[in-house]
Design a protein around this motif. Sequence first.
Motif, PDB file in Angstrom:
ATOM      1  N   TYR A 229       0.835  -1.202   0.000  1.00  0.00           N
ATOM      2  CA  TYR A 229       0.000   0.000   0.000  1.00  0.00           C
ATOM      3  C   TYR A 229       0.874   1.259   0.000  1.00  0.00           C
ATOM      4  CZ  TYR A 229      -3.387   3.466   1.658  1.00  0.00           C
ATOM      5  OH  TYR A 229      -4.170   4.595   1.788  1.00  0.00           O
ATOM      6  N   MET A 230       1.966   1.227   0.756  1.00  0.00           N
ATOM      7  CA  MET A 230       2.877   2.371   0.832  1.00  0.00           C
ATOM      8  C   MET A 230       3.512   2.650  -0.539  1.00  0.00           C
ATOM      9  SD  MET A 230       6.256   2.801   3.217  1.00  0.00           S
ATOM     10  CE  MET A 230       7.209   1.698   2.193  1.00  0.00           C
ATOM     11  N   ILE A 231       3.918   1.577  -1.235  1.00  0.00           N
ATOM     12  CA  ILE A 231       4.492   1.741  -2.581  1.00  0.00           C
ATOM     13  C   ILE A 231       3.447   2.301  -3.535  1.00  0.00           C
ATOM     14  CG2 ILE A 231       5.448   0.483  -4.568  1.00  0.00           C
ATOM     15  CD1 ILE A 231       6.790  -1.399  -2.545  1.00  0.00           C
ATOM     16  N   SER A 232       2.184   1.857  -3.361  1.00  0.00           N
ATOM     17  CA  SER A 232       1.083   2.360  -4.204  1.00  0.00           C
ATOM     18  C   SER A 232       0.902   3.863  -4.044  1.00  0.00           C
ATOM     19  CB  SER A 232      -0.235   1.662  -3.836  1.00  0.00           C
ATOM     20  OG  SER A 232      -0.266   0.371  -4.341  1.00  0.00           O
ATOM     21  N   ILE A 233       0.924   4.326  -2.797  1.00  0.00           N
ATOM     22  CA  ILE A 233       0.765   5.765  -2.542  1.00  0.00           C
ATOM     23  C   ILE A 233       1.885   6.537  -3.231  1.00  0.00           C
ATOM     24  CG2 ILE A 233       0.781   7.569  -0.766  1.00  0.00           C
ATOM     25  CD1 ILE A 233      -0.424   5.475   1.158  1.00  0.00           C
ATOM     26  N   THR A 234       3.124   6.027  -3.098  1.00  0.00           N
ATOM     27  CA  THR A 234       4.280   6.692  -3.720  1.00  0.00           C
ATOM     28  C   THR A 234       4.126   6.736  -5.236  1.00  0.00           C
ATOM     29  OG1 THR A 234       5.651   5.786  -1.936  1.00  0.00           O
ATOM     30  CG2 THR A 234       6.805   6.691  -3.841  1.00  0.00           C
ATOM     31  N   GLU A 235       3.751   5.576  -5.825  1.00  0.00           N
ATOM     32  CA  GLU A 235       3.608   5.484  -7.286  1.00  0.00           C
ATOM     33  C   GLU A 235       2.508   6.420  -7.791  1.00  0.00           C
ATOM     34  OE1 GLU A 235       2.020   4.307 -11.022  1.00  0.00           O
ATOM     35  OE2 GLU A 235       0.978   3.773  -9.187  1.00  0.00           O
ATOM     36  N   GLU A 236       1.368   6.459  -7.077  1.00  0.00           N
ATOM     37  CA  GLU A 236       0.247   7.310  -7.497  1.00  0.00           C
ATOM     38  C   GLU A 236       0.594   8.792  -7.341  1.00  0.00           C
ATOM     39  OE1 GLU A 236      -2.983   5.883  -5.143  1.00  0.00           O
ATOM     40  OE2 GLU A 236      -3.321   4.120  -6.391  1.00  0.00           O
ATOM     41  N   THR A 237       1.310   9.114  -6.269  1.00  0.00           N
ATOM     42  CA  THR A 237       1.702  10.509  -6.040  1.00  0.00           C
ATOM     43  C   THR A 237       2.620  11.002  -7.151  1.00  0.00           C
ATOM     44  OG1 THR A 237       1.558  10.136  -3.646  1.00  0.00           O
ATOM     45  CG2 THR A 237       2.686  12.130  -4.361  1.00  0.00           C
ATOM     46  N   LEU A 238       3.620  10.178  -7.505  1.00  0.00           N
ATOM     47  CA  LEU A 238       4.554  10.583  -8.559  1.00  0.00           C
ATOM     48  C   LEU A 238       3.861  10.668  -9.918  1.00  0.00           C
ATOM     49  CD1 LEU A 238       7.694   8.498  -7.532  1.00  0.00           C
ATOM     50  CD2 LEU A 238       7.407  10.961  -7.338  1.00  0.00           C
ATOM     51  N   SER A 239       2.949   9.699 -10.190  1.00  0.00           N
ATOM     52  CA  SER A 239       2.234   9.708 -11.476  1.00  0.00           C
ATOM     53  C   SER A 239       1.351  10.940 -11.607  1.00  0.00           C
ATOM     54  CB  SER A 239       1.371   8.447 -11.615  1.00  0.00           C
ATOM     55  OG  SER A 239       2.180   7.303 -11.592  1.00  0.00           O
ATOM     56  N   GLY A 240       0.751  11.352 -10.498  1.00  0.00           N
ATOM     57  CA  GLY A 240      -0.173  12.500 -10.556  1.00  0.00           C
ATOM     58  C   GLY A 240       0.358  13.733  -9.864  1.00  0.00           C
ATOM     59  N   ALA A 246      -1.164  21.127  -8.082  1.00  0.00           N
ATOM     60  CA  ALA A 246      -2.146  22.112  -8.544  1.00  0.00           C
ATOM     61  C   ALA A 246      -3.292  22.285  -7.554  1.00  0.00           C
ATOM     62  CB  ALA A 246      -2.702  21.693  -9.906  1.00  0.00           C
ATOM     63  N   TYR A 247      -3.672  21.206  -6.868  1.00  0.00           N
ATOM     64  CA  TYR A 247      -4.778  21.269  -5.904  1.00  0.00           C
ATOM     65  C   TYR A 247      -4.304  21.401  -4.455  1.00  0.00           C
ATOM     66  CZ  TYR A 247      -8.076  20.233  -9.627  1.00  0.00           C
ATOM     67  OH  TYR A 247      -8.835  20.305 -10.770  1.00  0.00           O
ATOM     68  N   ASN A 248      -2.992  21.723  -4.311  1.00  0.00           N
ATOM     69  CA  ASN A 248      -2.424  21.890  -2.969  1.00  0.00           C
ATOM     70  C   ASN A 248      -2.741  20.692  -2.069  1.00  0.00           C
ATOM     71  OD1 ASN A 248      -1.262  24.460  -3.418  1.00  0.00           O
ATOM     72  ND2 ASN A 248      -3.270  25.434  -3.118  1.00  0.00           N
ATOM     73  N   ALA A 249      -2.619  19.501  -2.669  1.00  0.00           N
ATOM     74  CA  ALA A 249      -2.991  18.274  -1.940  1.00  0.00           C
ATOM     75  C   ALA A 249      -1.771  17.566  -1.344  1.00  0.00           C
ATOM     76  CB  ALA A 249      -3.735  17.330  -2.879  1.00  0.00           C
ATOM     77  N   GLU A 250      -0.632  18.288  -1.284  1.00  0.00           N
ATOM     78  CA  GLU A 250       0.571  17.658  -0.739  1.00  0.00           C
ATOM     79  C   GLU A 250       0.350  17.143   0.676  1.00  0.00           C
ATOM     80  OE1 GLU A 250       2.362  21.003  -3.397  1.00  0.00           O
ATOM     81  OE2 GLU A 250       0.574  20.697  -2.161  1.00  0.00           O
ATOM     82  N   ALA A 251      -0.332  17.977   1.494  1.00  0.00           N
ATOM     83  CA  ALA A 251      -0.555  17.598   2.898  1.00  0.00           C
ATOM     84  C   ALA A 251      -1.427  16.353   3.000  1.00  0.00           C
ATOM     85  CB  ALA A 251      -1.206  18.753   3.656  1.00  0.00           C
ATOM     86  N   TYR A 252      -2.451  16.265   2.127  1.00  0.00           N
ATOM     87  CA  TYR A 252      -3.362  15.112   2.153  1.00  0.00           C
ATOM     88  C   TYR A 252      -2.592  13.824   1.856  1.00  0.00           C
ATOM     89  CZ  TYR A 252      -6.847  11.805   0.448  1.00  0.00           C
ATOM     90  OH  TYR A 252      -7.587  10.679   0.239  1.00  0.00           O
ATOM     91  N   PHE A 253      -1.776  13.860   0.785  1.00  0.00           N
ATOM     92  CA  PHE A 253      -1.035  12.653   0.416  1.00  0.00           C
ATOM     93  C   PHE A 253       0.086  12.361   1.416  1.00  0.00           C
ATOM     94  CE2 PHE A 253      -3.174  13.369  -3.621  1.00  0.00           C
ATOM     95  CZ  PHE A 253      -3.511  12.077  -3.982  1.00  0.00           C
TER      96      PHE A 253
END
Length: 610
Positions: A229-240, A246-253
Amino acid sequence: MDDNLKKIIPYTKKYKRNVVLNIFFNVLYALFSTIGMVFIFPVMQVLFADGEKVTKYPKYTGFIDAIGNWQEYLFYYVNEYSNKYGVYYGLMITVSLVLITFLLKNLSNYFALQNITKLKNGVLRDLREKMYNKIVSLPVSYYSEKRKGDVMSRMLSDINEVQSSFFLILELIIKEPLTILFSLGFMFYTSWKLTLFVFIFMPISALIITKIGKTLKAKSTKAQQEGGYMISITEETLSGLKVVKAYNAEAYFSNLFKDSVNRLFKLTNAIAKKNNLAQPMSEFLGIVIIGVLLIYGGNLVLVEKSIKGSEFLMYIGLAYNILTPAKAISKASYQMKNGLAAAERVFEILEVKNPIINKENAKEISSFDKGIEIKNVTFAYNDDAVLKNFSLDIPKGKTIALVGQSGSGKSTIANLLTRFYDVNNGEILLDDENIKNVTMHSLRNQMGLVTQDSIMFNGSIADNVKLGKLNATDEEVITALKIANAYEFVANLPEGINTNIGDSGNKLSGGQKQRISIARAILKNPPIMILDEATSALDTESERLVQDALEKMMQNRTSVVIAHRLSTIQKADKIVVMHHGEIAEQGTHEELLNLGGTYAKLVSLQSLDS
């Protein structure tokens, strides 16, 4: 035997020689390890001078008896050379025997480790290859439900865990148990009374260690899932990353990642707590056994005088010789639980049944002569039908355009034609042959695909274009780029067609990527072309260049065009208007405009010139 252990055994057959040699050298290791401790006894006899003086050469009565009387032979030579050259010379002989034995023990260990390393690395390689081939062969639908990061975690960390933990089984069943067995044999031979004490305490120690290791496998499984799951979050964050910023969603992720890391932190600490407890606990319990032996054995030496002091010291050495393998077994059994949990996750993917496979007698097709016929096709991704009793003829050499609102089933048709998915009911015929009766490789050889999202790979422009034809020359690549209206910008790049385009082609614009994607399809030169909203994400200038490239590419080909921008399909031989998985209207651009129905409204909404 654990089911996952049974599943790993077939992978070792290729390395039978390494398995046999590992077992052979482990047996030698166990033997020399015990003999090394036994040979300390003659050293003690010489030092304490309480050994039996053997002055006559022992009578030979057979090999088995000679082995049993090894001490007499040894003491004869020690006594003989001590009388000739002095006691110090006898001590040199016995110490040399100990050193040679320990040298042979460590050489055996080295060769055993060399063979187990070849076995582990070989199986790791084979598992990775099989896992990758399985991942590639599974249908697109499988990954709509799975996180890519979790699949990557199984491919990388879980297989590594299998490699590092699983093959400890050879240590568990050969090297360490034999060391214990040989040591116990000599201990029993020396003093059966003392050995009975060992047999009483060893099961108690094993029970305590087993109790500590309970629930370890379940925790390991959870930790591996969390790692995925941790690798998934990293992969999705880098992909998007652009959307995240743009949506200032750094804190959320960041919070998502932090929560996952904290859960993993707690799980790995809980696992480590038990793993770390295993070795000191087994060592302490071993020392307790030796402490009891010292008390009871001291009584046998000092009071009962039923055992010599030198024999007792050798016995303690043998008892201590059991401690190291006992610790290794307890540590390995804990690691094995991690390996079992990892293997379970690896085989979970390897054993997934692929619903889209070639039939046993599937045909190879090498040409496309008549056309495509979609007959009474019904298809649902989950429960809701996307296509309902859908039928359509696509004659060879014609361009058929599919239009309609999102969710009307346009892209589904592209997925079914390429057999990324299989129909639930009905059939798709290629030259009157059901595509399920044709090999997927030969079916897809007849088709070129250009999608809305231009899929690019990290490499050069030439590498990406050559996916259409792997053995293409640079001249063929350049020709394809020219037809795709791409060579003009490629020629101006620092290294031309050899310029690296970055991860997912991030060094190129959307229009440039799309034209390279078209060049790839042109180089493949298939008779059937499927264009899935190939221009919908482009600006006007890029769209004009891409549309011109598409028109060149579709000449003399059978084309299925899924379009959002209706301006791109006005020249189609037939336009099919779809609504909720059914055909609402069909005809040429002019016919549909004159009809004044759904298509005319869509054209009007897009403010097009009729």
